[in-house]
Each structure stands twice: as structure tokens, then as C-alpha cells.
Write a protein that holds these residues in place. Structure first.
Motif, PDB file in Angstrom:
ATOM      1  N   PHE A 179       0.949  14.591 -18.607  1.00 37.05           N
ATOM      2  CA  PHE A 179      -0.295  14.144 -17.989  1.00 37.05           C
ATOM      3  C   PHE A 179      -0.250  14.585 -16.530  1.00 37.05           C
ATOM      4  O   PHE A 179       0.052  13.815 -15.631  1.00 37.05           O
ATOM      5  CB  PHE A 179      -0.458  12.630 -18.158  1.00 37.05           C
ATOM      6  N   MET A 180      -0.494  15.877 -16.359  1.00 32.78           N
ATOM      7  CA  MET A 180      -0.400  16.500 -15.036  1.00 32.78           C
ATOM      8  C   MET A 180      -1.608  17.374 -14.758  1.00 32.78           C
ATOM      9  O   MET A 180      -1.564  18.237 -13.887  1.00 32.78           O
ATOM     10  CB  MET A 180       0.857  17.373 -14.951  1.00 32.78           C
ATOM     11  N   GLY A 181      -2.661  17.175 -15.533  1.00 38.89           N
ATOM     12  CA  GLY A 181      -3.875  17.949 -15.290  1.00 38.89           C
ATOM     13  C   GLY A 181      -4.681  17.289 -14.176  1.00 38.89           C
ATOM     14  O   GLY A 181      -4.134  16.616 -13.311  1.00 38.89           O
ATOM     15  N   ILE A 232       4.334  11.265 -17.644  1.00 40.08           N
ATOM     16  CA  ILE A 232       3.222  10.811 -16.799  1.00 40.08           C
ATOM     17  C   ILE A 232       3.583  11.179 -15.375  1.00 40.08           C
ATOM     18  O   ILE A 232       4.662  10.857 -14.892  1.00 40.08           O
ATOM     19  CB  ILE A 232       3.055   9.278 -16.873  1.00 40.08           C
ATOM     20  N   SER A 233       2.664  11.839 -14.705  1.00 40.22           N
ATOM     21  CA  SER A 233       2.895  12.183 -13.306  1.00 40.22           C
ATOM     22  C   SER A 233       1.927  11.373 -12.450  1.00 40.22           C
ATOM     23  O   SER A 233       0.730  11.326 -12.731  1.00 40.22           O
ATOM     24  CB  SER A 233       2.670  13.681 -13.105  1.00 40.22           C
ATOM     25  N   THR A 234       2.436  10.737 -11.419  1.00 37.00           N
ATOM     26  CA  THR A 234       1.570   9.893 -10.579  1.00 37.00           C
ATOM     27  C   THR A 234       1.754  10.175  -9.097  1.00 37.00           C
ATOM     28  O   THR A 234       2.849  10.544  -8.652  1.00 37.00           O
ATOM     29  CB  THR A 234       1.825   8.390 -10.846  1.00 37.00           C
ATOM     30  N   CYS A 235       0.681   9.950  -8.354  1.00 33.96           N
ATOM     31  CA  CYS A 235       0.750  10.098  -6.896  1.00 33.96           C
ATOM     32  C   CYS A 235       1.378   8.863  -6.260  1.00 33.96           C
ATOM     33  O   CYS A 235       1.526   8.807  -5.047  1.00 33.96           O
ATOM     34  CB  CYS A 235      -0.636  10.381  -6.324  1.00 33.96           C
ATOM     35  N   LEU A 241       6.078  13.209  -4.874  1.00 40.28           N
ATOM     36  CA  LEU A 241       6.621  12.672  -3.627  1.00 40.28           C
ATOM     37  C   LEU A 241       6.116  13.495  -2.429  1.00 40.28           C
ATOM     38  O   LEU A 241       5.425  13.003  -1.565  1.00 40.28           O
ATOM     39  CB  LEU A 241       8.151  12.681  -3.692  1.00 40.28           C
ATOM     40  N   HIS A 242       6.511  14.745  -2.420  1.00 38.45           N
ATOM     41  CA  HIS A 242       5.966  15.761  -1.508  1.00 38.45           C
ATOM     42  C   HIS A 242       6.250  15.603  -0.019  1.00 38.45           C
ATOM     43  O   HIS A 242       6.282  16.582   0.704  1.00 38.45           O
ATOM     44  CB  HIS A 242       4.464  15.952  -1.720  1.00 38.45           C
ATOM     45  N   GLY A 243       6.406  14.381   0.447  1.00 35.01           N
ATOM     46  CA  GLY A 243       6.745  14.200   1.858  1.00 35.01           C
ATOM     47  C   GLY A 243       8.063  13.447   1.929  1.00 35.01           C
ATOM     48  O   GLY A 243       8.295  12.535   1.132  1.00 35.01           O
ATOM     49  N   PHE A 255      11.263  13.378  -9.375  1.00 34.73           N
ATOM     50  CA  PHE A 255      10.417  13.472  -8.189  1.00 34.73           C
ATOM     51  C   PHE A 255       9.924  14.904  -8.047  1.00 34.73           C
ATOM     52  O   PHE A 255      10.727  15.842  -8.087  1.00 34.73           O
ATOM     53  CB  PHE A 255      11.189  13.054  -6.934  1.00 34.73           C
ATOM     54  N   GLU A 256       8.618  15.025  -7.925  1.00 40.69           N
ATOM     55  CA  GLU A 256       8.049  16.348  -7.686  1.00 40.69           C
ATOM     56  C   GLU A 256       7.903  16.517  -6.170  1.00 40.69           C
ATOM     57  O   GLU A 256       7.419  15.621  -5.484  1.00 40.69           O
ATOM     58  CB  GLU A 256       6.693  16.472  -8.365  1.00 40.69           C
ATOM     59  N   TYR A 257       8.361  17.657  -5.712  1.00 35.84           N
ATOM     60  CA  TYR A 257       8.360  17.878  -4.262  1.00 35.84           C
ATOM     61  C   TYR A 257       7.840  19.284  -3.993  1.00 35.84           C
ATOM     62  O   TYR A 257       8.431  20.280  -4.400  1.00 35.84           O
ATOM     63  CB  TYR A 257       9.779  17.687  -3.716  1.00 35.84           C
ATOM     64  N   LYS A 296      -1.029  28.657  -3.871  1.00 40.08           N
ATOM     65  CA  LYS A 296      -2.138  28.786  -2.914  1.00 40.08           C
ATOM     66  C   LYS A 296      -3.446  28.282  -3.501  1.00 40.08           C
ATOM     67  O   LYS A 296      -3.804  28.589  -4.631  1.00 40.08           O
ATOM     68  CB  LYS A 296      -2.300  30.244  -2.482  1.00 40.08           C
ATOM     69  N   VAL A 297      -4.107  27.481  -2.696  1.00 43.38           N
ATOM     70  CA  VAL A 297      -5.469  27.045  -3.004  1.00 43.38           C
ATOM     71  C   VAL A 297      -6.285  27.466  -1.786  1.00 43.38           C
ATOM     72  O   VAL A 297      -5.949  27.111  -0.652  1.00 43.38           O
ATOM     73  CB  VAL A 297      -5.526  25.504  -3.191  1.00 43.38           C
ATOM     74  N   GLU A 298      -7.315  28.241  -2.069  1.00 41.28           N
ATOM     75  CA  GLU A 298      -8.100  28.874  -0.997  1.00 41.28           C
ATOM     76  C   GLU A 298      -8.530  27.937   0.127  1.00 41.28           C
ATOM     77  O   GLU A 298      -8.479  28.295   1.304  1.00 41.28           O
ATOM     78  CB  GLU A 298      -9.373  29.412  -1.646  1.00 41.28           C
ATOM     79  N   ALA A 308      -1.846  27.159 -12.632  1.00 36.35           N
ATOM     80  CA  ALA A 308      -0.585  26.593 -12.135  1.00 36.35           C
ATOM     81  C   ALA A 308      -0.843  25.235 -11.490  1.00 36.35           C
ATOM     82  O   ALA A 308      -1.989  24.853 -11.253  1.00 36.35           O
ATOM     83  CB  ALA A 308       0.042  27.556 -11.124  1.00 36.35           C
ATOM     84  N   CYS A 309       0.252  24.515 -11.194  1.00 34.63           N
ATOM     85  CA  CYS A 309       0.166  23.191 -10.571  1.00 34.63           C
ATOM     86  C   CYS A 309      -0.794  23.202  -9.402  1.00 34.63           C
ATOM     87  O   CYS A 309      -0.686  24.040  -8.508  1.00 34.63           O
ATOM     88  CB  CYS A 309       1.521  22.762 -10.023  1.00 34.63           C
ATOM     89  N   GLY A 310      -1.709  22.272  -9.408  1.00 34.54           N
ATOM     90  CA  GLY A 310      -2.582  22.086  -8.260  1.00 34.54           C
ATOM     91  C   GLY A 310      -3.792  22.988  -8.237  1.00 34.54           C
ATOM     92  O   GLY A 310      -4.632  22.882  -7.363  1.00 34.54           O
TER      93      GLY A 310
HETATM   94  N1  SAH Z   1      -2.319  12.788  -9.989  1.00 36.62           N
HETATM   95  C1  SAH Z   1      -1.064  13.056 -10.623  1.00 36.62           C
HETATM   96  C2  SAH Z   1      -1.182  14.141 -11.638  1.00 36.62           C
HETATM   97  C3  SAH Z   1      -1.397  15.524 -11.077  1.00 36.62           C
HETATM   98  S1  SAH Z   1       0.020  16.367 -11.468  1.00 36.62           S
HETATM   99  C4  SAH Z   1      -0.010  13.316  -9.572  1.00 36.62           C
HETATM  100  O1  SAH Z   1      -0.354  13.315  -8.391  1.00 36.62           O
HETATM  101  O2  SAH Z   1       1.155  13.438  -9.895  1.00 36.62           O
HETATM  102  C5  SAH Z   1      -0.075  17.809 -10.644  1.00 36.62           C
HETATM  103  C6  SAH Z   1       1.226  18.135  -9.935  1.00 36.62           C
HETATM  104  O3  SAH Z   1       1.029  19.344  -9.231  1.00 36.62           O
HETATM  105  C7  SAH Z   1       1.560  17.084  -8.891  1.00 36.62           C
HETATM  106  O4  SAH Z   1       2.916  16.955  -8.660  1.00 36.62           O
HETATM  107  C8  SAH Z   1       0.849  17.697  -7.723  1.00 36.62           C
HETATM  108  O5  SAH Z   1       1.211  17.093  -6.546  1.00 36.62           O
HETATM  109  C9  SAH Z   1       1.236  19.140  -7.847  1.00 36.62           C
HETATM  110  N2  SAH Z   1       0.389  20.032  -7.076  1.00 36.62           N
HETATM  111  C10 SAH Z   1      -0.876  19.795  -6.665  1.00 36.62           C
HETATM  112  N3  SAH Z   1      -1.353  20.828  -5.942  1.00 36.62           N
HETATM  113  C11 SAH Z   1      -0.365  21.743  -5.892  1.00 36.62           C
HETATM  114  C12 SAH Z   1      -0.269  23.041  -5.303  1.00 36.62           C
HETATM  115  N4  SAH Z   1      -1.260  23.587  -4.654  1.00 36.62           N
HETATM  116  N5  SAH Z   1       0.892  23.715  -5.478  1.00 36.62           N
HETATM  117  C13 SAH Z   1       1.921  23.180  -6.180  1.00 36.62           C
HETATM  118  N6  SAH Z   1       1.874  21.963  -6.758  1.00 36.62           N
HETATM  119  C14 SAH Z   1       0.737  21.244  -6.615  1.00 36.62           C
END
Ligand code: SAH
Length: 343
Positions: free
Chosen positions: A156-158, A191-194, A216-218, A256-258, A292-294, A333-335
Motif C-alpha cells: 500500500f504505497m500508491g 502498509i506504508s505510512t507518513c 521517515l525521510h528526515g 523505515f523509508e528514507y 525527480k518530480v518536476e 517510481a516512488c513518489g
Molecule cells: N502515504 C504513504 C504511502 C505512500 S508510499 C507514505 O507516506 O508512506 C510512497 C513512498 O515513496 C513513501 O515512502 C514516499 O515518501 C516515497 N516517495 C514519495 N515521493 C518520492 C520521490 N519523489 N522520490 C522517492 N521516493 C518518494
């Protein structure tokens, strides 16, 4: 009001319904197996049900399948689907095939409330929660087009925040788990959560052997707040404490996603802070180089900086793997998933 979708019912609710129309309860199991094991998209296809019951089902329930508006195949085999729902909202789903597994990355909301400063899903804001039927519809569509119909993992990471759509999410998971349903073990569901702390506490009490991933990210309060506004409401230290409690209660490891962003999260100081934060915890870290997201100005670090960061964590006793992006060429890809995507 239109009819409720039958895929919004748990097996228990389906049994209740079948009883209420004076049918034998085992018919509920048959319907459930048609819906999930065999992926039937129409009541007419449920051949071993008496005609009367099939007609009654059709009168009482909707059975709608998300419509694929477009799909894109990456050179690495990843497939991104854009679905349109009954009210024209659009969501994306990704199939990530690998030698030993087939993973589906599922959306739980149309849009997202949380507005992380690196993620495309939050750009258009939040539209609505997806129903149980709409979440399952994504999975069933992908299952039906997969040779052999075998999906091994669900993440669940969409688009959207799964724990912000908690009740529907848990219902979906129980249907995925059920031997008469899709029969996918909880250990294969992530399950992935913020970081919604009250929901993490609630999840710890469900008795499910799920995989929990925390975005986690920070590595400190300030940086995490810059990247993730939700960190003001649920501060980093409280989140990490909730994670330690979760691990104690469930005996499960947390991931932890970072995200690695040049000069911001991929620095020696951040590695040291992260090592300190996660010290002694039953966890692993997934390092995700920023895709990259524009709309955002961030840049991914160099390969060398990524490796150095990983080495530093290792030296601090934290197990970390670098997640190589899949499907980047088709913005899968992610994000990179968006609420209202066009291909
Ligand atoms: N809302 C949930 C589910 C989204 S999961 C959550 O925050 O976990 C999507 C994963 O991709 C999360 O770890 C998210 O932080 C990461 N992600 C989002 N944007 C990204 C980007 N531009 N590059 C890499 N990873 C990104």
C-alpha cells in the motif's frame, strides 16, 4: 442512491446477506470465491450458483470494475495502470514483476492530504478515500492480466495515505488474507505510512503479521518538518517512540523509508542522527534515492554519496539497503504517482 458494491462486504457480511435472503450460508463462500479466487467481474459468470440467487445478487448489489484509461510498460517490465472510477476520479496502480515475486503497488485514496514536499501524489490535494471495492478492484484487475493469476506481494504505497483510510484498508487486508479470498499472507502485505501515530497504535492491536513501513525521510525534527508537514502534528521523537511500542507489541520488524536528497538528507550529519535515532531498534532502513518530480527543486545525490551514506549507517549498526527505482521511465517510481495523471 445507487447500489452498494458487493466487494465492500467482508465474508461475514456476505454470510449475513445470504442468510437474509434465505439461502444456505455456504453460498456466501461460493460468491466470495468467485469474486476473489476466480476474479469474476460479473454475477452472470458465477455458474454454480442457482439462477435465482444470481438474479437476486444482481438486483441487490453493484459489481463494478475500475476502467483502465491507459497503461504504460517500463523497459524494466514495470507496468503502470491509470484507472477511472465511477465518479471519474482517477488512480494509479503499479505491477512490479521480479523473478521470484509479483508485487502490486496500490492506491488507497484519490489524491493525498499530507502534501510531502517531494511527492507528486499530494500536488493536486486530496479528493476522497477509495472504497474497499475500489482498492480491491485495482488488485483484481492486475491479477486478471497476470499470467497464472498469481500475485505474491501487495504494497500500500500508491497514491494516498493508507492509515488515513483505516477501516477500508483493514477490510481489504482481511479479504486479501482469507483462504476463500485472495489468500495472500499478511507477511506479504506492506502498509506504508507518513506516520499517523494514533493509527499506528491501533494497528499494533489488530493481531496481524503485516509489514509496516514508515516514511521517515528526515533525521531531525527540523528537516522532517520541511519535507513532511505532518511532522508538526506527529513529531519525530513521538513517532519513533510509537514505532518502538509497535515493535514491542507485535514482535515485528519495522522498515523505515528514507529518501536521499542531495545536500539535505544525504549528509554525514544526517547519517549520524539517523544512527542515533534508530539505535538498537528491530528495524531496517530502505534508502530511496529521490526520484525527480518536476514541481520540486530537489536533486538526487550522486551514486557515490548514496554508497557513502549507506556505509556510514552500517558503521553505526543500522542495516540499510538502497532501493533501486523501478518504472522511472513511465513515471511509475516512488513518489511519481499522481491523482489525475495523463500518460
Ligand atoms: N502515504 C504513504 C504511502 C505512500 S508510499 C507514505 O507516506 O508512506 C510512497 C513512498 O515513496 C513513501 O515512502 C514516499 O515518501 C516515497 N516517495 C514519495 N515521493 C518520492 C520521490 N519523489 N522520490 C522517492 N521516493 C518518494
Amino acid at each position: 442512491m445507487g447500489l452498494q458494491d458487493i466487494r465492500n462486504l467482508s465474508l461475514e457480511e456476505l454470510v449475513q446477506y445470504v442468510r437474509s435472503v434465505d439461502e444456505n450460508p455456504y453460498r456466501a463462500t461460493q460468491v466470495f470465491e468467485w469474486l476473489y479466487k476466480r476474479g469474476a467481474g460479473r454475477f452472470e459468470a458465477m455458474e454454480n450458483l442457482p439462477l435465482g440467487l444470481r438474479e437476486r445478487l444482481k438486483k441487490n448489489w453493484a459489481l463494478s470494475n475500475p476502467v483502465v484509461v491507459s497503461q504504460a510498460v517500463s523497459h524494466d517490465g514495470t507496468i503502470k495502470f491509470l484507472f477511472e472510477l465511477n465518479d471519474k476520479e482517477r488512480v494509479e496502480t503499479v505491477l512490479i514483476p521480479a523473478a521470484s515475486r509479483k508485487t502490486v503497488c496500490v492506491s488507497t485514496q484519490a489524491g493525498c492530504k499530507f502534501g510531502c514536499r517531494f511527492c507528486a501524489s499530494g500536488i493536486g490535494g486530496w479528493r476522497r478515500d477509495l472504497s474497499c471495492a475500489e482498492i480491491l478492484g485495482q488488485i483484481l484487475h492486475v491479477k486478471n492480466i497476470t499470467p497464472g493469476g498469481l500475485l505474491s506481494h501487495i504494497v500500500f504505497m500508491g497514491t494516498g495515505e493508507p492509515l488515513d483510510n483505516y477501516d477500508n484498508l483493514l477490510k481489504v487486508i482481511r479479504i486479501l488474507n482469507a483462504p476463500q479470498g485472495l489468500h495472500i499472507a499478511a507477511r506479504r502485505i506492506t502498509i506504508s505510512t507518513c506516520g499517523l501515530i494514533p493509527k499506528i497504535k491501533q494497528l499494533a492491536q489488530e493481531g496481524l503479521q503485516l509489514e509496516l513501513a514508515i516514511s521517515l525521510h528526515g533525521s531531525n525534527q527540523e528537516t522532517r518538518t520541511v519535507l513532511m508537514p505532518v511532522n508538526k502534528k506527529y513529531p519525530l521523537d513521538d513517532l519513533v517512540r510509537a514505532c518502538r511500542d509497535y515493535i514491542r507489541a507485535t514482535k515485528r520488524q519495522i522498515t523505515f523509508e528514507y529518501i536521499l536528497i542531495k545536500d539535505l538528507t544525504c549528509t554525514p550529519r544526517a547519517a549520524a542522527e539517523l544512527g542515533q535515532l534508530l539505535k538498537g531498534m528491530l528495524c531496517k532502513v530502505n534508502l530511496i534515492p529521490y526520484n525527480k518530480v518536476e514541481e520540486f527543486l530537489y536533486e538526487p545525490p550522486s551514486r557515490r554519496d548514496i554508497m557513502t551514506f549507506q556505509e556510514r549507517l552500517k558503521a553505526l549498526g543500522v542495516h540499510a539497503t538502497v532501493r533501486m527505482p523501478r518504472g522511472r521511465d513511465v513515471a511509475a517510481a516512488c513518489g511519481q504517482l499522481r491523482h489525475s495523471a495523463s500518460f
